[in-house]
Write an enzyme that holds these catalytic residues in place. Structure first.
Site, mmCIF file in Angstrom:
data_model
loop_
_atom_site.group_PDB
_atom_site.id
_atom_site.type_symbol
_atom_site.label_atom_id
_atom_site.label_comp_id
_atom_site.label_asym_id
_atom_site.label_seq_id
_atom_site.Cartn_x
_atom_site.Cartn_y
_atom_site.Cartn_z
ATOM 1 N N VAL A 100 30.657 7.579 17.081
ATOM 2 C CA VAL A 100 29.752 6.896 18.002
ATOM 3 C C VAL A 100 30.482 6.726 19.324
ATOM 4 O O VAL A 100 31.532 6.086 19.391
ATOM 5 C CB VAL A 100 29.312 5.519 17.456
ATOM 6 N N ASP A 101 29.923 7.322 20.356
ATOM 7 C CA ASP A 101 30.543 7.297 21.678
ATOM 8 C C ASP A 101 29.631 6.445 22.586
ATOM 9 O O ASP A 101 29.758 5.231 22.607
ATOM 10 C CB ASP A 101 30.685 8.757 22.129
ATOM 11 N N SER A 102 28.684 7.031 23.281
ATOM 12 C CA SER A 102 27.754 6.228 24.093
ATOM 13 C C SER A 102 26.789 5.446 23.203
ATOM 14 O O SER A 102 26.232 4.436 23.611
ATOM 15 C CB SER A 102 26.940 7.134 25.026
ATOM 16 N N THR A 105 23.053 8.913 20.433
ATOM 17 C CA THR A 105 22.658 9.734 19.289
ATOM 18 C C THR A 105 22.215 8.869 18.111
ATOM 19 O O THR A 105 21.130 9.070 17.557
ATOM 20 C CB THR A 105 23.835 10.641 18.834
ATOM 21 N N LYS A 129 34.101 4.679 19.554
ATOM 22 C CA LYS A 129 34.855 4.337 20.765
ATOM 23 C C LYS A 129 34.186 3.113 21.375
ATOM 24 O O LYS A 129 33.238 3.249 22.143
ATOM 25 C CB LYS A 129 34.799 5.479 21.776
ATOM 26 N N ASP A 157 35.035 18.535 17.215
ATOM 27 C CA ASP A 157 35.443 19.692 18.007
ATOM 28 C C ASP A 157 35.587 19.354 19.484
ATOM 29 O O ASP A 157 35.151 18.313 19.960
ATOM 30 C CB ASP A 157 34.386 20.790 17.900
HETATM 31 P P1 IMP Z 1 26.946 9.580 21.583
HETATM 32 O O1 IMP Z 1 25.507 9.973 21.526
HETATM 33 O O2 IMP Z 1 27.460 9.525 22.994
HETATM 34 O O3 IMP Z 1 27.283 8.344 20.785
HETATM 35 O O4 IMP Z 1 27.754 10.770 21.001
HETATM 36 C C1 IMP Z 1 27.765 11.053 19.721
HETATM 37 C C2 IMP Z 1 28.147 12.500 19.476
HETATM 38 O O5 IMP Z 1 28.956 13.064 20.524
HETATM 39 C C3 IMP Z 1 29.004 12.523 18.263
HETATM 40 O O6 IMP Z 1 28.220 12.605 17.093
HETATM 41 C C4 IMP Z 1 29.866 13.740 18.499
HETATM 42 O O7 IMP Z 1 29.193 14.883 18.041
HETATM 43 C C5 IMP Z 1 30.024 13.822 19.992
HETATM 44 N N1 IMP Z 1 31.323 13.213 20.426
HETATM 45 C C6 IMP Z 1 31.503 12.076 21.138
HETATM 46 N N2 IMP Z 1 32.800 11.830 21.382
HETATM 47 C C7 IMP Z 1 33.474 12.843 20.795
HETATM 48 C C8 IMP Z 1 34.878 13.157 20.683
HETATM 49 O O8 IMP Z 1 35.790 12.454 21.168
HETATM 50 N N3 IMP Z 1 35.175 14.304 20.025
HETATM 51 C C9 IMP Z 1 34.228 15.117 19.469
HETATM 52 N N4 IMP Z 1 32.914 14.847 19.533
HETATM 53 C C10 IMP Z 1 32.534 13.728 20.190
#
Ligand code: IMP
Ligand code: MG
Length: 178
Positions: A100-102, A105, A129, A157
């Site tokens: 989970v980044d932002s 998703t 993060k 990746d």
């Molecule tokens: P979000 O929608 O920004 O939370 O991103 C989620 C998706 O981004 C994750 O399921 C990953 O596929 C991809 N992602 C985010 N950060 C990373 C990272 O540091 N390494 C690899 N994939 C990442």
């Protein structure tokens, strides 16, 4: 050859996955069946390890979404690339994501599956993060919190490289491009 800097080793990962699996097995004890829905492609190794450690009846399915389009910053717009095959109505659903980044998703997926009337809906991510969250998301099971760096390995990746590394490593995406 460029080597990612190790953040989490294989033994530490194994230990944590075992703990998560035992918590999930306890929480779902008595439920007829758990439907695990993995978010491709990053989840594939975590999903394999986690699902094999559960001692409750479970089914496996996958979904694919895209938001980054080869970049390392979320556009915020999540696109469904491949839907799950399972009918989730009245099922106990657990979404399994790599990181989970932002939060966009997972937020999108929770809304998507909630609208399909599952018996219950929970989420599990191997990594998070915390410093980068843009939307608040429901996260029921988490492996590790990590700093705001790009990580690879254990299924994750960078432009499709490093997925098969047995550990979680940090890369500098700028040094890898070109
Ligand atoms: P979000 O929608 O920004 O939370 O991103 C989620 C998706 O981004 C994750 O399921 C990953 O596929 C991809 N992602 C985010 N950060 C990373 C990272 O540091 N390494 C690899 N994939 C990442
Ligand atoms: Mg992902």
């Amino acid at each position: 050859m460029y080597q990612p800097k190790k953040l989490l080793g294989a033994a530490e990962i194994r230990r944590r996955v075992k703990e998560l699996a035992s918590r999930i097995s306890t929480d779902y004890a008595g439920v007829d069946e758990l439907l695990m829905i993995g978010v491709l492609r990053g989840c594939y190794i975590f999903m394999a390890d986690l699902s094999r450690r559960l001692n409750i009846p479970r089914r496996i399915d996958f979904i694919a979404v895209s938001s980054y389009e080869e970049r390392t910053v979320s556009s915020g717009a999540v696109r469904l690339v491949l839907d799950a095959r399972s009918d989730v109505q009245d099922k106990h659903v657990l979404i399994v994501d790599d990181i989970v980044d932002s939060g966009h998703t997972l937020h999108y997926l929770v809304n998507l599956f909630q609208a399909r009337n599952p018996a219950s809906l929970k989420t599990c991510a191997f990594l998070r993060k915390p410093g980068r969250l843009q939307v608040s998301v429901q996260l029921d099971y988490l492996g590790f919190d990590i700093p705001d760096v790009w990580v690879v390995g254990y299924g994750l990746d960078c432009a499709d490289r490093f997925r098969a590394l047995p550990y979680i490593g940090q890369v500098d995406p700028d040094r890898l491009s070109g």
